[in-house]
Design an enzyme around this catalytic site. Structure first.
Site, PDB file in Angstrom:
ATOM      1  CB  ALA A 114     -23.169  80.209  35.376  1.00  0.00           C
ATOM      2  CE1 TYR A 151     -31.854  75.094  31.091  1.00  0.00           C
ATOM      3  CE2 TYR A 151     -34.160  75.272  30.461  1.00  0.00           C
ATOM      4  CZ  TYR A 151     -32.911  75.830  30.588  1.00  0.00           C
ATOM      5  OH  TYR A 151     -32.716  77.136  30.220  1.00  0.00           O
ATOM      6  NE  ARG A 191     -35.284  68.019  17.702  1.00  0.00           N
ATOM      7  CZ  ARG A 191     -34.469  69.050  17.832  1.00  0.00           C
ATOM      8  NH1 ARG A 191     -34.839  70.107  18.535  1.00  0.00           N
ATOM      9  NH2 ARG A 191     -33.280  69.053  17.281  1.00  0.00           N
TER      10      ARG A 191
HETATM   11  C1  UD2 Z   1     -36.530  76.456  23.980  1.00  0.00           C
HETATM   12  C2  UD2 Z   1     -35.188  76.585  24.671  1.00  0.00           C
HETATM   13  C3  UD2 Z   1     -35.053  75.547  25.745  1.00  0.00           C
HETATM   14  C4  UD2 Z   1     -36.246  75.571  26.692  1.00  0.00           C
HETATM   15  C5  UD2 Z   1     -37.541  75.454  25.883  1.00  0.00           C
HETATM   16  C6  UD2 Z   1     -38.745  75.638  26.781  1.00  0.00           C
HETATM   17  C7  UD2 Z   1     -33.558  77.447  23.085  1.00  0.00           C
HETATM   18  C8  UD2 Z   1     -32.389  77.116  22.204  1.00  0.00           C
HETATM   19  N1  UD2 Z   1     -34.109  76.396  23.720  1.00  0.00           N
HETATM   20  O1  UD2 Z   1     -36.590  75.246  23.243  1.00  0.00           O
HETATM   21  O2  UD2 Z   1     -33.858  75.793  26.466  1.00  0.00           O
HETATM   22  O3  UD2 Z   1     -36.204  76.755  27.448  1.00  0.00           O
HETATM   23  O4  UD2 Z   1     -37.597  76.494  24.894  1.00  0.00           O
HETATM   24  O5  UD2 Z   1     -39.916  75.464  26.072  1.00  0.00           O
HETATM   25  O6  UD2 Z   1     -33.939  78.599  23.254  1.00  0.00           O
HETATM   26  N2  UD2 Z   1     -36.049  72.660  15.140  1.00  0.00           N
HETATM   27  C9  UD2 Z   1     -36.025  72.203  13.818  1.00  0.00           C
HETATM   28  N3  UD2 Z   1     -34.811  71.933  13.254  1.00  0.00           N
HETATM   29  C10 UD2 Z   1     -33.626  72.077  13.917  1.00  0.00           C
HETATM   30  C11 UD2 Z   1     -33.665  72.541  15.263  1.00  0.00           C
HETATM   31  C12 UD2 Z   1     -34.891  72.821  15.847  1.00  0.00           C
HETATM   32  O7  UD2 Z   1     -37.057  72.041  13.176  1.00  0.00           O
HETATM   33  O8  UD2 Z   1     -32.558  71.809  13.333  1.00  0.00           O
HETATM   34  C13 UD2 Z   1     -37.362  72.967  15.731  1.00  0.00           C
HETATM   35  C14 UD2 Z   1     -37.622  72.303  17.064  1.00  0.00           C
HETATM   36  O9  UD2 Z   1     -38.103  70.998  16.883  1.00  0.00           O
HETATM   37  C15 UD2 Z   1     -38.653  73.254  17.652  1.00  0.00           C
HETATM   38  C16 UD2 Z   1     -38.220  74.640  17.128  1.00  0.00           C
HETATM   39  O10 UD2 Z   1     -37.382  74.364  16.012  1.00  0.00           O
HETATM   40  O11 UD2 Z   1     -39.926  72.978  17.163  1.00  0.00           O
HETATM   41  C17 UD2 Z   1     -37.486  75.470  18.130  1.00  0.00           C
HETATM   42  O12 UD2 Z   1     -36.439  74.693  18.678  1.00  0.00           O
HETATM   43  P1  UD2 Z   1     -35.340  75.282  19.689  1.00  0.00           P
HETATM   44  O13 UD2 Z   1     -34.503  74.127  20.119  1.00  0.00           O
HETATM   45  O14 UD2 Z   1     -34.658  76.458  19.102  1.00  0.00           O
HETATM   46  O15 UD2 Z   1     -36.181  75.875  20.899  1.00  0.00           O
HETATM   47  P2  UD2 Z   1     -37.328  75.228  21.843  1.00  0.00           P
HETATM   48  O16 UD2 Z   1     -38.443  76.214  21.835  1.00  0.00           O
HETATM   49  O17 UD2 Z   1     -37.630  73.843  21.512  1.00  0.00           O
END
Ligand code: UD2
Length: 315
Positions: free
Chosen positions: A75, A142, A269
């Site tokens: 959770a 977080y 981003r």
């Molecule tokens: C992950 C975890 C987060 C945290 C982090 C630690 C998930 C969902 N999130 O974030 O909780 O633990 O790791 O480092 O597992 N992107 C796009 N287009 C979109 C959405 C995302 O290009 O519509 C890109 C985003 O900018 C990033 C990549 O995809 O470069 C992965 O994004 P994410 O949000 O799935 O996961 P992350 O690694 O940022």
């Protein structure tokens, strides 16, 4: 065994509940269904008990551990972005909730405690793959709450004989992951948009890579940890040690859909990390872990699931 799964209505929790029930265990779910959903859980199973309550409520937490032999604590408010916008609110869930649960476990003499930590505790690691000895650098509330939870768990281990297993999850994906926020898992967003014929946004050049783990592999591990291990002093990375970049993902999703995807590349981003990849040696040494679902296979299954959802919503 009697196992408590906090967050059992969520994406990962509900897959774990399914697996535990399948293996003959009795499961209690503690979930306030703020992000999880009852629809993720079986509607009728005499070995499943659902307690709709909040991890912030010590009385409810106390009740939830009654006659339980192991706890899997999932959770959380799993959104990094939510923690940036509301650090006080997310802290109450992500850290105080953990401490509530640890206290209840201590009072009831429950030793087995499996915890979902995150690769976020490493921040923007300079060296890949990321071992567990990488300097800790939580960059968001977080991440700070996940790391502080790890420290509390270690305190209960040293002081009260808790037998914890702490996993640092890399990027988990699969059916039931909720694509509804821009900060949802990238795979869930891309798939839903591809299936609906909506434009897909890539932040950056699409060459950023992540270590994606299919949820079925993860829950095997969580099950193993909750029913067989005696705890471990050290946290373990949960990743496959392989990076997949977003352009590769898009190629595969395009192949599944048989359509040309509408992809737009925009500015990256701020704060986004370029590559993330786990060193999973410790995991493989200490647990029986072998990935049964290479990324392409997991992606195909996930795609089929989102497609089914779409068909159901049209029916
Ligand atoms: C992950 C975890 C987060 C945290 C982090 C630690 C998930 C969902 N999130 O974030 O909780 O633990 O790791 O480092 O597992 N992107 C796009 N287009 C979109 C959405 C995302 O290009 O519509 C890109 C985003 O900018 C990033 C990549 O995809 O470069 C992965 O994004 P994410 O949000 O799935 O996961 P992350 O690694 O940022």
């Amino acid at each position: 065994m009697n196992i408590l799964v906090t967050g059992g209505g969520g994406f990962i929790g509900s897959h774990l509940v399914d697996l535990l029930l399948l293996n003959g265990h009795s499961v209690r779910v503690l979930d306030n269904f703020s992000t999880g959903s009852r629809n993720n859980l079986p509607s009728q199973n005499e070995r499943l008990e659902i307690l709709e309550a909040d991890i912030r409520d010590p009385k409810a937490v106390e009740q939830s551990v009654h006659e339980v032999e192991a706890i899997v604590h999932l959770a959380a408010i799993a959104s990094v972005q939510a923690s940036v916008e509301d650090p006080v609110g997310t802290h109450a869930v992500n850290l105080v909730g953990t401490v509530n649960l640890l206290e209840a476990a201590r009072r009831h003499g429950i030793k087995r405690f499996v915890f979902a930590s995150s690769a976020a505790v490493y921040g923007n690691a300079q060296q890949l793959p990321v071992t567990e000895d990488t300097p800790l650098a939580p960059l968001t509330p977080y991440a700070a709450d996940k790391l502080a939870s790890e420290y509390y768990i270690d305190f209960y281990r040293r002081q009260h004989g808790l037998q914890p297993v702490v996993f640092r999850f890399f990027n988990i994906f699969g059916p039931r992951q909720d694509p509804s926020s821009p900060y949802s898992g990238v795979i869930s967003i891309f798939m839903q948009r591809a299936i609906n014929g909506q434009p897909i946004t890539v932040y950056g050049d699409g060459e950023q890579s992540r270590d994606f783990v299919f949820v079925a592999d993860l829950v095997e591990l969580l099950k193993q940890a909750s029913v067989t291990t005696n705890g471990s002093e050290l946290p373990m990375n949960v990743g496959n040690g392989q990076g997949t970049d977003l352009n590769q993902l898009l190629k595969l999703i395009g192949d599944f859909s048989g359509k040309e995807l509408d992809v737009e590349y925009v500015a990256r981003r701020p704060g986004d990390i370029k590559h993330s990849q786990a060193d999973n040696c410790r995991l493989r040494q200490r647990m029986k872990y072998e990935s049964r679902y290479p990324v392409e296979v997991g992606l195909q299954k996930t795609y089929e699931w989102y497609q089914g959802q779409e068909l159901n919503s049209l029916a």
